[in-house]
Design an enzyme around this catalytic site. Sequence first.
Site, PDB file in Angstrom:
ATOM      1  CE1 TYR A 113      -3.792   2.317   0.448  1.00  0.00           C
ATOM      2  CE2 TYR A 113      -1.934   3.237   1.850  1.00  0.00           C
ATOM      3  CZ  TYR A 113      -3.065   3.848   1.499  1.00  0.00           C
ATOM      4  OH  TYR A 113      -4.401   4.218   1.316  1.00  0.00           O
ATOM      5  CD  GLU A 201      -5.946   4.697  -1.061  1.00  0.00           C
ATOM      6  OE1 GLU A 201      -5.982   4.450   0.026  1.00  0.00           O
ATOM      7  OE2 GLU A 201      -7.146   4.612  -2.311  1.00  0.00           O
TER       8      GLU A 201
END
Length: 393
Positions: A113, A201
């Site tokens: 992530y 993101e």
Amino acid sequence: MNIHEYQAKELYRKYGIPVPEGIPCMSVEEATAAAKALIERTGSETVVVKAQIHAGGRGKAGGVKVVKGVAAATAAAKDIYGKTLVTHQTGPEGKQVQRLLVEQGLPIKRELYLALVVDRERKRVAVMASTEGGMDIEEVAAKTPEKIHTVFVEPTLGLMPYQTRQLAFALGLSKTEQKHFGKLLGGLSKLFIAEDCSIAEINPLILTDDERVLALDAKVNFDSNAEFRHRDYWASVRDLSEEAPTETEAAAAGLSFIQLEGNIGCLVNGAGLAMATMDTIKYYGGEPANFLDVGGGASQEAVTKAFKIILESDTVQGIFVNIFGGIMQCDIIARGVVAATKELGLKVPLVVRLEGTNVEQGKEILKSSGLAITPADTMAEGAQKIVELAKGQ
């Protein structure tokens, strides 16, 4: 402002961020052609068909399918296109899929992530990385916060090499992967600043067996305060069908409006006062139906428009007007309230609290209107009155 994944990936490519090869599609037929083209170009039968909506959690809702072959890709597109996906970010009403992204399938060794966000308390850009890719970051933060590694970027210096290495070490990357990761993160950092993002993101960021690092997913939100710097580009990528119609309508009228799920409509001037008004309504047992800031110089027409937008919600059982007149004059607001009440034939309770410039004239206008408008002298009194009146609806 949000954009779709395929649009975010186009932006990523512009800044040298590696992403899978993919083709956006506006129909099942286009998805079939895209799958065929990708299979021919990549030599791999594996493709991924993805729903394109402004919400996360698509995979869990059946909006992402990994398939083999053109026929399977067509079947997946038929299953997803036009479907209403309900995720933790869409609300119970869900979002209808009107666009697809067909991508090449890639072998995945690990999922990570990575995200850049604005930390408003520190007044810094925060770079967050985690070994728990593919999961909701909120879930990771709640259950295993130690697996989220964060560095903060000094505005005058930008992202420093040692910070990139710090994150790479925390993620357990090899030397080759660290090199690719550094280039990717550098591009993402440049994108974040140049494009005035509020979030950029990648979830998941993937590692492959040949030690490549790619953005398998992409999410970009822009800071709407910077629209004047990107007006043409933002207009080209904006998807109004993904936005709440009332919010779009309000923005066109120069009003700051966010639809909520409560029963008390709010019409306030000033964002801070609007937030305090919502808190006070909740304190007295009500639920705000919206956030609405008419601004400091709203006209009588804008007030009428605000009433109309509030009443588009079927859940509204009362309206609380809370105005502190500095630049805004209370008599103008009062005339707008009277005009809107008459024009719309208001059938729900209305409580009005006025304070500030020309307040006595404003109160007299309301009093002499002959309409069922309940006055209040303070915000607390007004909130308590509208909650009580709404309960009787």
